[in-house]
Design a protein around this motif. Structure first.
Motif, PDB file in Angstrom:
ATOM      1  N   SER A 141     -10.442   7.383 -10.027  1.00 11.53           N
ATOM      2  CA  SER A 141     -10.309   6.024  -9.508  1.00 11.53           C
ATOM      3  C   SER A 141      -9.906   5.096 -10.644  1.00 11.53           C
ATOM      4  N   TYR A 142      -8.949   4.215 -10.370  1.00 11.97           N
ATOM      5  CA  TYR A 142      -8.448   3.275 -11.378  1.00 11.97           C
ATOM      6  C   TYR A 142      -8.491   1.866 -10.814  1.00 11.97           C
ATOM      7  N   VAL A 143      -8.966   0.936 -11.625  1.00 13.81           N
ATOM      8  CA  VAL A 143      -8.954  -0.489 -11.288  1.00 13.81           C
ATOM      9  C   VAL A 143      -8.314  -1.229 -12.447  1.00 13.81           C
ATOM     10  N   GLY A 144      -7.314  -2.057 -12.156  1.00 15.40           N
ATOM     11  CA  GLY A 144      -6.589  -2.750 -13.204  1.00 15.40           C
ATOM     12  C   GLY A 144      -7.383  -3.867 -13.859  1.00 15.40           C
ATOM     13  N   ASP A 145      -6.827  -4.417 -14.939  1.00 21.47           N
ATOM     14  CA  ASP A 145      -7.522  -5.479 -15.667  1.00 21.47           C
ATOM     15  C   ASP A 145      -7.437  -6.807 -14.921  1.00 21.47           C
ATOM     16  N   ASP A 188       0.855  -1.183   0.000  1.00 20.37           N
ATOM     17  CA  ASP A 188       0.000   0.000   0.000  1.00 20.37           C
ATOM     18  C   ASP A 188       0.892   1.234   0.000  1.00 20.37           C
ATOM     19  N   PHE A 189       0.618   2.163  -0.905  1.00 17.42           N
ATOM     20  CA  PHE A 189       1.421   3.372  -1.027  1.00 17.42           C
ATOM     21  C   PHE A 189       0.535   4.607  -0.868  1.00 17.42           C
ATOM     22  N   GLY A 190       1.118   5.653  -0.331  1.00 14.76           N
ATOM     23  CA  GLY A 190       0.409   6.918  -0.218  1.00 14.76           C
ATOM     24  C   GLY A 190       1.350   8.085  -0.445  1.00 14.76           C
ATOM     25  N   PHE A 191       0.883   9.076  -1.208  1.00 13.92           N
ATOM     26  CA  PHE A 191       1.659  10.301  -1.427  1.00 13.92           C
ATOM     27  C   PHE A 191       0.731  11.489  -1.189  1.00 13.92           C
ATOM     28  N   TYR A 192       1.174  12.429  -0.371  1.00 12.75           N
ATOM     29  CA  TYR A 192       0.330  13.568   0.010  1.00 12.75           C
ATOM     30  C   TYR A 192       1.153  14.850  -0.105  1.00 12.75           C
ATOM     31  N   TYR A 193       0.543  15.865  -0.710  1.00  9.92           N
ATOM     32  CA  TYR A 193       1.211  17.164  -0.840  1.00  9.92           C
ATOM     33  C   TYR A 193       0.205  18.261  -0.517  1.00  9.92           C
ATOM     34  N   ARG A 194       0.569  19.114   0.410  1.00 13.72           N
ATOM     35  CA  ARG A 194      -0.307  20.221   0.811  1.00 13.72           C
ATOM     36  C   ARG A 194       0.465  21.528   0.699  1.00 13.72           C
ATOM     37  N   ARG A 206      -4.764  -1.094  -7.972  1.00 13.42           N
ATOM     38  CA  ARG A 206      -5.864  -0.153  -7.789  1.00 13.42           C
ATOM     39  C   ARG A 206      -5.243   1.150  -7.288  1.00 13.42           C
ATOM     40  N   TRP A 207      -5.809   2.256  -7.719  1.00 11.83           N
ATOM     41  CA  TRP A 207      -5.358   3.513  -7.125  1.00 11.83           C
ATOM     42  C   TRP A 207      -6.433   4.582  -7.253  1.00 11.83           C
ATOM     43  N   THR A 208      -6.364   5.529  -6.334  1.00  5.51           N
ATOM     44  CA  THR A 208      -7.250   6.691  -6.365  1.00  5.51           C
ATOM     45  C   THR A 208      -6.397   7.939  -6.172  1.00  5.51           C
ATOM     46  N   SER A 209      -6.887   9.048  -6.696  1.00  7.32           N
ATOM     47  CA  SER A 209      -6.163  10.304  -6.562  1.00  7.32           C
ATOM     48  C   SER A 209      -7.165  11.449  -6.466  1.00  7.32           C
ATOM     49  N   SER A 210      -6.780  12.497  -5.743  1.00 10.23           N
ATOM     50  CA  SER A 210      -7.671  13.651  -5.601  1.00 10.23           C
ATOM     51  C   SER A 210      -6.857  14.935  -5.510  1.00 10.23           C
ATOM     52  N   LEU A 211      -7.481  16.017  -5.947  1.00 10.36           N
ATOM     53  CA  LEU A 211      -6.894  17.351  -5.860  1.00 10.36           C
ATOM     54  C   LEU A 211      -7.995  18.306  -5.399  1.00 10.36           C
ATOM     55  N   THR A 212      -7.710  19.041  -4.343  1.00 10.25           N
ATOM     56  CA  THR A 212      -8.679  19.998  -3.793  1.00 10.25           C
ATOM     57  C   THR A 212      -8.062  21.388  -3.791  1.00 10.25           C
ATOM     58  N   GLY A 214      -4.679  30.478  -3.682  1.00 11.24           N
ATOM     59  CA  GLY A 214      -5.447  29.558  -2.854  1.00 11.24           C
ATOM     60  C   GLY A 214      -4.619  28.449  -2.235  1.00 11.24           C
ATOM     61  N   ASP A 215      -5.325  27.547  -1.565  1.00 11.03           N
ATOM     62  CA  ASP A 215      -4.711  26.391  -0.912  1.00 11.03           C
ATOM     63  C   ASP A 215      -4.928  25.149  -1.782  1.00 11.03           C
ATOM     64  N   PHE A 216      -3.919  24.274  -1.795  1.00 11.18           N
ATOM     65  CA  PHE A 216      -3.987  23.076  -2.620  1.00 11.18           C
ATOM     66  C   PHE A 216      -3.686  21.844  -1.767  1.00 11.18           C
ATOM     67  N   ASP A 217      -4.415  20.791  -2.051  1.00 11.82           N
ATOM     68  CA  ASP A 217      -4.217  19.527  -1.348  1.00 11.82           C
ATOM     69  C   ASP A 217      -4.306  18.401  -2.374  1.00 11.82           C
ATOM     70  N   PHE A 218      -3.177  17.698  -2.580  1.00 13.74           N
ATOM     71  CA  PHE A 218      -3.121  16.603  -3.551  1.00 13.74           C
ATOM     72  C   PHE A 218      -2.751  15.314  -2.838  1.00 13.74           C
ATOM     73  N   ARG A 219      -3.430  14.224  -3.184  1.00 21.10           N
ATOM     74  CA  ARG A 219      -3.086  12.941  -2.601  1.00 21.10           C
ATOM     75  C   ARG A 219      -3.356  11.812  -3.584  1.00 21.10           C
ATOM     76  N   ILE A 220      -2.573  10.756  -3.441  1.00 20.14           N
ATOM     77  CA  ILE A 220      -2.752   9.565  -4.252  1.00 20.14           C
ATOM     78  C   ILE A 220      -2.494   8.352  -3.365  1.00 20.14           C
TER      79      ILE A 220
END
Length: 327
Positions: A243-247, A156-162, A224-230, A169-175
């Motif tokens: 959202s991504y789901v592999g084959d 399990d991997f996580g990357f977060y940038y604020r 599988r992975w998900t990512s968001s940007l606020t 403005g303020d930015f919040d990115f995570r995957i």
């Protein structure tokens, strides 16, 4: 419960009489081979309790040494492994029918597959095949039992940038990503009988479902992975989510060209929203958004609805608006 299953022994009898019949994991041209099968399930007084051993290693990296105006970065990585024994499960009505196929070409049968007496039409269909005629499947007794050992491991991997307090403005990115490295279910004794018959050329090489190496098997994608940007600026806010789901492999279909298993393609969807908050205490929120922005259609699979609902969604583009009031 009931499912549509293939009665493989009927396919075998028809193929022996007419080798031009298409018989892979199904035989659509054989009358009576595709049947609605009732699966009866009940407990087992001899069940043993499941046991498991878990092991996890993880690390966290944070850029606390960076100046605040550069933002804050965090990275996480976790490796995990689960070893299970005496897993409680079922063999599966499809596997029971497959076992019945393997045993009947050897002169016996699987008592869990309960059949009606052969009709005159059944006797005619099997005549000249060298296989004793069988009747239609009435039901399959698919009771719970202790499966062999199961071993599952992955990352399990996580990357977060604020980044806050910029002029725009303020930015919040995570995957977040999950990698399934191993999912192995030990092959049961019945599964070994099927595999041995296939290896000896006694039956078609129809795979035993739910046993062996199960990575990319039906509902178990490797990635599988998900990512968001606020983004936030004053009373405005916007967000993006993907959202991504592999084959994965479809165990029940083979390509005519090379007899390889059909691959259920990967799927990726995107959601987007924008909102405005009214009031000094932000008591009212107005939001407009869209789900599945690009109107992605789920990849084709051999299911009742044409897609694999365990991992994919059949919902198309959906535009919505909402008002939220806080009292």
């Amino acid at each position: 419960r009931s499912n549509t299953r293939t009665d493989f022994i009927r396919c075998e009898a028809a193929f022996r009489k007419n080798p031009s019949i298409v018989f892979t994991t199904v035989c659509p041209s054989v009358v009576g081979a595709s049947q609605t099968v009732v699966s009866n399930r009940q407990g087992n007084a001899s069940l043993q309790p499941e046991e498991s051993k878990n092991l996890t290693y993880g690390m966290v990296f944070e850029t606390t040494f960076l100046p605040p105006e550069w933002g804050r970065v965090s990275f996480t990585a976790d490796w995990w492994r689960v070893e299970q024994s005496h897993v409680v499960g079922i063999f599966g009505d499809d596997n029971h029918i497959l076992l019945d196929y393997a045993l009947r070409v050897q002169g016996s049968s699987n008592p869990a597959v309960v059949r009606a007496a052969p009709t005159p039409e059944d006797v005619t269909a099997f005549a000249g095949s060298g296989i004793a005629p069988v009747g239609q499947i009435l039901f399959v007794n698919d009771n719970y039992f202790n499966l062999d050992q199961r071993s599952v491991q992955g990352w399990d991997f996580g990357f977060y940038y604020r980044l806050n307090d910029t002029p725009i403005g303020d930015f919040d990115f995570r995957i977040n990503a999950a990698f399934l490295d191993k999912f192995f279910q030990g092959v049961s004794e019945s599964g070994q009988v099927i595999n041995a018959a296939a290896a000896a050329g006694q039956i078609r090489a129809v795979p035993v479902s739910g046993q062996g190496d199960l990575v990319r098997n039906y509902g178990r994608p490797e990635w599988r992975w998900t990512s968001s940007l606020t983004w936030k600026l004053g009373q405005w806010q916007a967000g993006w989510f993907t959202s991504y789901v592999g084959d994965v492999y479809d165990n029940f279909i083979k390509r005519d060209s090379d007899q390889a298993l059909w691959i259920i393609d990967s799927m990726q969807t995107h959601n987007l929203y924008v909102q405005y908050t009214l009031g000094d205490e932000r008591q009212t929120r107005l939001r407009l958004g869209v789900r599945n922005l690009t109107d992605e259609q789920p990849p084709l699979a051999d299911t009742n609805f044409g897609y694999l609902g365990d991992i994919d969604t059949g919902a198309g583009r959906f535009i919505y608006g909402s008002i939220r009031k806080t009292f």
